[in-house]
Scaffold this motif. Structure first.
Motif, PDB file in Angstrom:
ATOM      1  N   GLY A 108       1.456   0.164   8.928  1.00  0.00           N
ATOM      2  CA  GLY A 108       2.004   0.802   7.738  1.00  0.00           C
ATOM      3  C   GLY A 108       3.211   0.100   7.146  1.00  0.00           C
ATOM      4  N   GLN A 125      13.022   3.055   6.132  1.00  0.00           N
ATOM      5  CA  GLN A 125      13.088   3.083   7.587  1.00  0.00           C
ATOM      6  C   GLN A 125      13.097   1.630   8.054  1.00  0.00           C
ATOM      7  OE1 GLN A 125      13.324   6.165   7.826  1.00  0.00           O
ATOM      8  NE2 GLN A 125      11.667   7.277   6.860  1.00  0.00           N
ATOM      9  N   GLU A 175      11.172  11.737  -3.378  1.00  0.00           N
ATOM     10  CA  GLU A 175      11.626  10.816  -2.361  1.00  0.00           C
ATOM     11  C   GLU A 175      10.534   9.785  -2.082  1.00  0.00           C
ATOM     12  OE1 GLU A 175      13.737  12.610   1.207  1.00  0.00           O
ATOM     13  OE2 GLU A 175      11.915  11.814   2.110  1.00  0.00           O
ATOM     14  N   ASP A 205       2.942  10.512   9.062  1.00  0.00           N
ATOM     15  CA  ASP A 205       1.822   9.575   9.051  1.00  0.00           C
ATOM     16  C   ASP A 205       2.056   8.543  10.153  1.00  0.00           C
ATOM     17  OD1 ASP A 205       3.457   7.490   8.082  1.00  0.00           O
ATOM     18  OD2 ASP A 205       2.929   7.894   5.998  1.00  0.00           O
ATOM     19  N   LYS A 260      14.259   6.143   0.604  1.00  0.00           N
ATOM     20  CA  LYS A 260      14.624   6.222   2.019  1.00  0.00           C
ATOM     21  C   LYS A 260      13.895   5.107   2.735  1.00  0.00           C
ATOM     22  CE  LYS A 260      16.062  10.425   4.111  1.00  0.00           C
ATOM     23  NZ  LYS A 260      16.193  11.741   3.527  1.00  0.00           N
ATOM     24  N   ALA A 281       2.597   5.534  10.108  1.00  0.00           N
ATOM     25  CA  ALA A 281       3.652   4.551   9.884  1.00  0.00           C
ATOM     26  C   ALA A 281       5.012   5.134  10.270  1.00  0.00           C
ATOM     27  CB  ALA A 281       3.661   4.111   8.422  1.00  0.00           C
ATOM     28  N   MET A 284       0.834  -1.197   0.000  1.00  0.00           N
ATOM     29  CA  MET A 284       0.000   0.000   0.000  1.00  0.00           C
ATOM     30  C   MET A 284       0.873   1.253   0.000  1.00  0.00           C
ATOM     31  SD  MET A 284      -3.240   0.745   2.448  1.00  0.00           S
ATOM     32  CE  MET A 284      -2.374   1.331   3.862  1.00  0.00           C
ATOM     33  N   SER A 285       0.454   2.244  -0.755  1.00  0.00           N
ATOM     34  CA  SER A 285       1.237   3.474  -0.753  1.00  0.00           C
ATOM     35  C   SER A 285       0.335   4.645  -1.127  1.00  0.00           C
ATOM     36  CB  SER A 285       2.391   3.367  -1.740  1.00  0.00           C
ATOM     37  OG  SER A 285       1.894   3.189  -3.040  1.00  0.00           O
ATOM     38  N   TYR A 286       0.802   5.832  -0.859  1.00  0.00           N
ATOM     39  CA  TYR A 286       0.040   7.013  -1.260  1.00  0.00           C
ATOM     40  C   TYR A 286       0.980   8.098  -1.755  1.00  0.00           C
ATOM     41  CZ  TYR A 286       1.339   9.002   3.278  1.00  0.00           C
ATOM     42  OH  TYR A 286       2.040   9.472   4.356  1.00  0.00           O
ATOM     43  N   ILE A 287       0.433   8.942  -2.596  1.00  0.00           N
ATOM     44  CA  ILE A 287       1.239   9.992  -3.215  1.00  0.00           C
ATOM     45  C   ILE A 287       0.667  11.354  -2.848  1.00  0.00           C
ATOM     46  CG2 ILE A 287       1.993  10.991  -5.417  1.00  0.00           C
ATOM     47  CD1 ILE A 287       1.707   8.329  -6.713  1.00  0.00           C
ATOM     48  N   LEU A 288       1.531  12.300  -2.539  1.00  0.00           N
ATOM     49  CA  LEU A 288       1.094  13.694  -2.436  1.00  0.00           C
ATOM     50  C   LEU A 288       1.779  14.447  -3.561  1.00  0.00           C
ATOM     51  CD1 LEU A 288       1.278  14.345   1.427  1.00  0.00           C
ATOM     52  CD2 LEU A 288      -0.766  13.992   0.051  1.00  0.00           C
ATOM     53  N   ILE A 313       5.907  -1.206  -5.290  1.00  0.00           N
ATOM     54  CA  ILE A 313       5.278   0.113  -5.407  1.00  0.00           C
ATOM     55  C   ILE A 313       5.748   0.873  -6.642  1.00  0.00           C
ATOM     56  CG2 ILE A 313       4.870   0.422  -2.935  1.00  0.00           C
ATOM     57  CD1 ILE A 313       7.305   2.265  -2.889  1.00  0.00           C
ATOM     58  N   LYS A 329       8.783   1.493   4.704  1.00  0.00           N
ATOM     59  CA  LYS A 329       8.957   0.929   6.044  1.00  0.00           C
ATOM     60  C   LYS A 329       9.208  -0.578   5.962  1.00  0.00           C
ATOM     61  CE  LYS A 329       6.683   0.853  10.571  1.00  0.00           C
ATOM     62  NZ  LYS A 329       5.585   1.473  11.361  1.00  0.00           N
ATOM     63  N   MET A 351       2.906   1.517   4.570  1.00  0.00           N
ATOM     64  CA  MET A 351       2.244   2.519   3.743  1.00  0.00           C
ATOM     65  C   MET A 351       3.283   3.469   3.194  1.00  0.00           C
ATOM     66  SD  MET A 351      -1.092   4.736   4.846  1.00  0.00           S
ATOM     67  CE  MET A 351      -0.256   5.710   6.088  1.00  0.00           C
ATOM     68  N   ALA A 352       3.850   3.104   2.069  1.00  0.00           N
ATOM     69  CA  ALA A 352       4.931   3.924   1.533  1.00  0.00           C
ATOM     70  C   ALA A 352       4.415   5.310   1.183  1.00  0.00           C
ATOM     71  CB  ALA A 352       5.511   3.260   0.287  1.00  0.00           C
ATOM     72  N   PHE A 353       5.254   6.292   1.406  1.00  0.00           N
ATOM     73  CA  PHE A 353       4.874   7.664   1.082  1.00  0.00           C
ATOM     74  C   PHE A 353       5.736   8.150  -0.072  1.00  0.00           C
ATOM     75  CE2 PHE A 353       5.852  12.262   2.200  1.00  0.00           C
ATOM     76  CZ  PHE A 353       4.827  12.756   1.418  1.00  0.00           C
ATOM     77  N   ILE A 354       5.069   8.578  -1.141  1.00  0.00           N
ATOM     78  CA  ILE A 354       5.779   9.070  -2.311  1.00  0.00           C
ATOM     79  C   ILE A 354       5.661  10.581  -2.353  1.00  0.00           C
ATOM     80  CG2 ILE A 354       5.942   8.941  -4.824  1.00  0.00           C
ATOM     81  CD1 ILE A 354       4.521   6.144  -4.535  1.00  0.00           C
ATOM     82  N   ASN A 355       6.798  11.251  -2.219  1.00  0.00           N
ATOM     83  CA  ASN A 355       6.832  12.708  -2.201  1.00  0.00           C
ATOM     84  C   ASN A 355       7.286  13.201  -3.566  1.00  0.00           C
ATOM     85  OD1 ASN A 355       7.590  15.446  -1.846  1.00  0.00           O
ATOM     86  ND2 ASN A 355       7.881  15.094   0.348  1.00  0.00           N
ATOM     87  N   THR A 356       6.339  13.748  -4.329  1.00  0.00           N
ATOM     88  CA  THR A 356       6.659  14.149  -5.702  1.00  0.00           C
ATOM     89  C   THR A 356       7.460  15.455  -5.723  1.00  0.00           C
ATOM     90  OG1 THR A 356       4.499  15.191  -5.774  1.00  0.00           O
ATOM     91  CG2 THR A 356       4.689  13.030  -6.785  1.00  0.00           C
ATOM     92  N   LEU A 413       1.669  19.396  -1.384  1.00  0.00           N
ATOM     93  CA  LEU A 413       2.783  19.604  -0.458  1.00  0.00           C
ATOM     94  C   LEU A 413       3.073  21.089  -0.258  1.00  0.00           C
ATOM     95  CD1 LEU A 413       4.821  16.605  -1.751  1.00  0.00           C
ATOM     96  CD2 LEU A 413       4.164  16.918   0.628  1.00  0.00           C
ATOM     97  N   ASN A 436       6.333   7.899   8.589  1.00  0.00           N
ATOM     98  CA  ASN A 436       6.925   8.625   7.468  1.00  0.00           C
ATOM     99  C   ASN A 436       6.828  10.133   7.690  1.00  0.00           C
ATOM    100  OD1 ASN A 436       7.505   6.321   5.753  1.00  0.00           O
ATOM    101  ND2 ASN A 436       5.299   6.153   5.435  1.00  0.00           N
ATOM    102  N   GLN A 459       9.470   7.012   0.817  1.00  0.00           N
ATOM    103  CA  GLN A 459       9.791   6.492   2.143  1.00  0.00           C
ATOM    104  C   GLN A 459       9.110   5.143   2.319  1.00  0.00           C
ATOM    105  OE1 GLN A 459       9.331   9.340   5.446  1.00  0.00           O
ATOM    106  NE2 GLN A 459       9.472  10.945   3.901  1.00  0.00           N
TER     107      GLN A 459
END
Ligand SMILES: Nc1nc2c(ncn2[C@@H]2O[C@H](COP(=O)(O)OP(=O)(O)OP(=O)(O)O)[C@@H](O)[C@H]2O)c(=O)[nH]1
Ligand SMILES: [Mg+2]
Lengths: 134, 201
Positions: free
Chosen positions: B95, B75, B10, A33, B73, A35, A1-5, B196, B14, B1-6, A10, A37, B12
Motif C-alpha cells: 500500500g 504515515q 482527511e 486497511d 496525514k 496499508a 493508487m488511492s481509494y475514496i469512501l 493523488i 503512506k 494506497m492512499a485513503f481519502i476520507n470525504t 462512512l 490507514n 492518509q
C-alpha cells in the motif's frame, strides 16, 4: 493508487459498527486497511489509544502472520486473537484489503462477539464493495 | 494506497523510507520525531533488534497541513535495510504511496545502494508497481562524513548509479545532524500528494 469512501459509506460503516459491536460494551473498534490507514475509529469514550500506531502495528502483524501461514503451507490462520489480563484484541480480515480490530474486556463473551463480528462483516462488505478505486 | 476520507476531510498517505542497511533511514525518522514531538500525541514506534537494527519497521505519523481543504496525514515508515529481512521489508511496502530512497554516501557502500534499489524494484513489482510510476525522492545521506576526511561518493556518481533513469528530485543530507531531512520528506509528500491530487478536485 488511492481509494475514496464517501460520507454515506462512512456513515453506514460507523452505524453498523456501533449498533452491532459497540453496544456489546466493547472498548473500541477500528476498521483499517492493510496499508495501515485508519478508516473508522470508535471507542467507548473512556479510553484514548494511539490509533494510528495501533493500525500500523495491526496491519504489520496481520501481514506477518499471513506470511508465516504461507511458509508452513496454510492459506491463512483464521483465528487471530491476543489475550491480556483485562483487555483482549481480535483481528478479522474483511475481503483481502481490510482488517477489523476489536478491543474488549473480559466481561464480553468472545463467542458472542465473533458471531456479531460475522454479521457486521457482511454489512461492511456491502458498503465497501461500492468502492471507487483507481 | 492512499485513503481519502470525504467525511473528516482527511487524506492518509503512506511514505516509506527505503535503502541499504545502516544507511540512516531510522536516523531520518528519529530526527523528524525530535522536531515534531511537541505537537503530536503519538510516539515513534520501532520494531528493532537489540543492536538497534530495524527488524520490521519504524513508524511515525506526520501532518503537513491542508491541501485543498483536506488535511494530509502522512504515515512515515522505514523498512529494514539488511538483505536477510526481505520478507518483512516487502510487507511494509504494502500500500505504499511514495518513497524516500536513503542512499549511503560512503564510497564502500556504492554497491549496496545499487543492490538495494534493485531490490526495491523487485518488491514493488510484486505489488504491480513500476518504480517509474511511484513518487520517489533520493537522499544522499551522511555528507557530514566528508568533513571528517572519510571517502564519500560525489553526487554525480550517486546520480548516475541510482537516479539516471528516474530523474527524481534528490537531496544531499546528514540525517545525523538533521541537514536537509525535513526538505527531503516535504518534497516526497508533496510529490505523493500531487499524484493523488486530481482525486481531490
Ligand atoms: N555520520 C553520519 N552517521 C549517520 C548518518 N545517518 C545515520 N548515521 C549512522 O549510521 C548508523 C545506522 O543508522 P540507522 O538510521 O540505524 O540506519 P538504517 O538505515 O535504519 O539501518 P537498518 O535499520 O539496518 O536498515 C547509525 O550509527 C547512525 O548514527 C549521517 O548522516 N551521518
Ligand atoms: Mg533502521
Amino acid at each position: 493508487m488511492s481509494y475514496i469512501l464517501d460520507q454515506e459509506q462512512l456513515d453506514g460503516l460507523e452505524e453498523a459498527l456501533t449498533t452491532d459491536l459497540m453496544t456489546l460494551g466493547i472498548q473500541s473498534v477500528i476498521l483499517i486497511d492493510m496499508a495501515g490507514n485508519v478508516i473508522v475509529n470508535l471507542d467507548d469514550g473512556k479510553v484514548r489509544h494511539d490509533v494510528y500506531s495501533l493500525a500500523a502495528l495491526a496491519a504489520g502483524n496481520f501481514g506477518a502472520v499471513s506470511a508465516m501461514a504461507s511458509i508452513i503451507g496454510e492459506e491463512e490462520f483464521s483465528l487471530l486473537f491476543h489475550k491480556g489480563k483485562s483487555e483482549n484484541i481480535n483481528f478479522t480480515k474483511i475481503m483481502d484489503d481490510f482488517l477489523l480490530v476489536s478491543i474488549f474486556g473480559n466481561d464480553v463473551s468472545l463467542g458472542y462477539l465473533r458471531l456479531k463480528i460475522d454479521e457486521v462483516i457482511e454489512k461492511i462488505k456491502g458498503l465497501i464493495n461500492r468502492l471507487q478505486s483507481s | 494506497m492512499a485513503f481519502i476520507n470525504t467525511k473528516t476531510k482527511e487524506v492518509q498517505v503512506k511514505l516509506v523510507f527505503v535503502g541499504p542497511g545502516r544507511g540512516g533511514k531510522t536516523t531520518n525518522l528519529e530526527y523528524i520525531f525530535k522536531r515534531i514531538r511537541h505537537r503530536i500525541e503519538s510516539d515513534m514506534v520501532s520494531i528493532k533488534t537489540q543492536g538497534d537494527r530495524t527488524l520490521f519497521f519504524d513508524f511515525l505519523p506526520f501532518e503537513l497541513g491542508a491541501i485543498k481543504d483536506y488535511n494530509v496525514k502522512t504515515q512515515l515508515y522505514t523498512v529494514p535495510g539488511q538483505i536477510k529481512y526481505n520478507a518483512t521489508r516487502k510487507l511494509v511496502l504494502k500500500g505504499v504511496d511514495g518513497i524516500v530512497f536513503v542512499a549511503d554516501s560512503l564510497v564502500d557502500r556504492r554497491e549496496s545502494n545499487i543492490n538495494s534499489l534493485n531490490n526495491l524494484k523487485d518488491n514493488l513489482r510484486f505489488y504491480d508497481i513500476d518504480i517509474a510510476d511511484i513518487p520517489i525522492v533520493f537522499q544522499y545521506n551522511k555528507r557530514d562524513l566528508a568533513t571528517e576526511g572519510m571517502p564519500i561518493l560525489d553526487v554525480e556518481t550517486l546520480e548516475k548509479d541510482l537516479n539516471a533513469r528516474l530523474n527524481a528530485p534528490s537531496f544531499t543530507a546528514s540525517a545525523l545532524k538533521g541537514d536537509n531531512v525535513i526538505p527531503t520528506v516535504k518534497k516526497a509528500i508533496s510529490k505523493t500528494v500531487v499524484a493523488i491530487r486530481k482525486k481531490l478536485l
